[in-house]
Each structure stands twice: as C-alpha cells, then as structure tokens.
Design a protein around this motif. Structure first.
Motif, PDB file in Angstrom:
ATOM      1  N   TRP A 199       0.824  -1.206   0.000  1.00  0.00           N
ATOM      2  CA  TRP A 199       0.000   0.000   0.000  1.00  0.00           C
ATOM      3  C   TRP A 199       0.860   1.260   0.000  1.00  0.00           C
ATOM      4  CZ3 TRP A 199      -0.826   3.680   3.958  1.00  0.00           C
ATOM      5  CH2 TRP A 199      -0.176   3.420   5.171  1.00  0.00           C
ATOM      6  N   ILE A 253      -5.477   6.508   0.180  1.00  0.00           N
ATOM      7  CA  ILE A 253      -5.183   5.143   0.624  1.00  0.00           C
ATOM      8  C   ILE A 253      -4.322   5.299   1.872  1.00  0.00           C
ATOM      9  CG2 ILE A 253      -3.998   2.971   0.081  1.00  0.00           C
ATOM     10  CD1 ILE A 253      -6.373   3.318  -1.721  1.00  0.00           C
ATOM     11  N   GLU A 260      -5.502  -2.301   4.223  1.00  0.00           N
ATOM     12  CA  GLU A 260      -6.871  -2.753   3.983  1.00  0.00           C
ATOM     13  C   GLU A 260      -7.550  -1.938   2.878  1.00  0.00           C
ATOM     14  OE1 GLU A 260      -5.382  -4.062   7.761  1.00  0.00           O
ATOM     15  OE2 GLU A 260      -5.674  -1.982   7.115  1.00  0.00           O
ATOM     16  N   GLN A 261      -7.287  -0.653   2.838  1.00  0.00           N
ATOM     17  CA  GLN A 261      -7.868   0.191   1.791  1.00  0.00           C
ATOM     18  C   GLN A 261      -7.278  -0.159   0.422  1.00  0.00           C
ATOM     19  OE1 GLN A 261      -7.055   4.030   3.587  1.00  0.00           O
ATOM     20  NE2 GLN A 261      -9.219   4.278   4.103  1.00  0.00           N
TER      21      GLN A 261
END
Length: 156
Positions: free
Chosen positions: A35, A84, A88-89
């Motif tokens: 991420w 973001i 999880e996002q």
C-alpha cells in the motif's frame, strides 16, 4: 471462437490472467505492490493506486451499461481516488478491480455477437465493439505505466 469470446479472452488477459501481449497483466503486476508503494509518487507521474482506481472506474462504468444502466462516468472524475491510508484500503481497491473485471468478463461472455455492432449509449461513442476494444487498449496503456512505475520505485 466468435468475436465476443475473443474480446472476453483479450480483456481477461490484460486484467486477470494473461501473459501473451505484455508478458504480464494487472493482477500479476499488482500482486506484490504494498500500500505504501501504491501511493508513492514518482515525479509528476500518477501513482499506482491512482492508475488502479482509474482503470476500475472505467470498467465499473461499462459494467453499469452492460447491466442495463446509464453511462454515469465522467473523465474528469476518473482519477478521484480517495486517500489510501492502510493496507486494507489498498486491498479493498484491488478486490474491487478484480470483482468488477470478473463481472465485466461475465457480462461480455453473455452478450450476443450482434450487439457488438450496436451503438454504445450514444452515437458519439461508437459501437459496443469500439468501446470494448478501447477498454482493452486503455488497460494495456496503463499496465505499461504501472510496470514502469514499479521499476522506478525499485531504483529509488
């Protein structure tokens, strides 16, 4: 293999599981992106997360039409990615892309071949064939960008 089957195969190849044209696909390229990497800016380039959102935005917009809805997407909103801020996002964005891509392919598979020559929403957009081909080409364009951005991130 009929035209609809060929288009479905080409779409799946670029997003989900192909290696024929680019020797990679979205799922392959994004599988090892964290991420933090997804939201990392390289110069003036879009981030990997922005490009992922952008492609999904168009896929989801066409899915809506294939399901009998309106064409509600607008180019001006195609990069409006919410921040973001967690793994999880990022996973949620990826899962949305995979689900929308599967839905797109399934709807395309069910389409009668004669529909490909029909007007897509409005004459100015051309036919279903033109728009599906355009979606595939658009995806390859951004797949190349993602591949290059990943290489640039590894060199920083």
């Amino acid at each position: 293999m009929n035209s609809v089957s060929q288009l479905t195969k080409r779409f799946r190849e670029v997003i989900l599981d192909g290696f024929w044209i680019a020797n990679t696909n979205f799922k392959d390229q994004l599988s090892d992106v964290t991420w933090e990497q997804a939201k990392e800016k390289v110069g003036s380039l879009n981030t990997i997360a922005m490009l992922t959102f952008h492609i999904d935005y168009y896929i989801a917009g066409i899915v809506n039409v294939l399901e009998g809805g309106e064409l509600e997407i607008k180019d001006q909103f195609s990069f409006d990615l919410p921040p973001i801020e967690s793994p999880e996002q990022w996973e949620a964005l990826l899962n949305k892309l995979w689900a929308d891509a599967e839905k797109f392919a399934a709807l395309l598979e069910q389409m009668p071949g004669s529909k490909l020559d029909e007007v897509f929403v409005n004459e100015r957009y051309g036919t279903y064939q033109r728009n599906i081909d355009g979606m595939i080409e658009h995806a390859y364009y951004h797949l190349g960008q993602i591949t290059l951005i990943k290489k640039l991130l590894k060199n920083t």
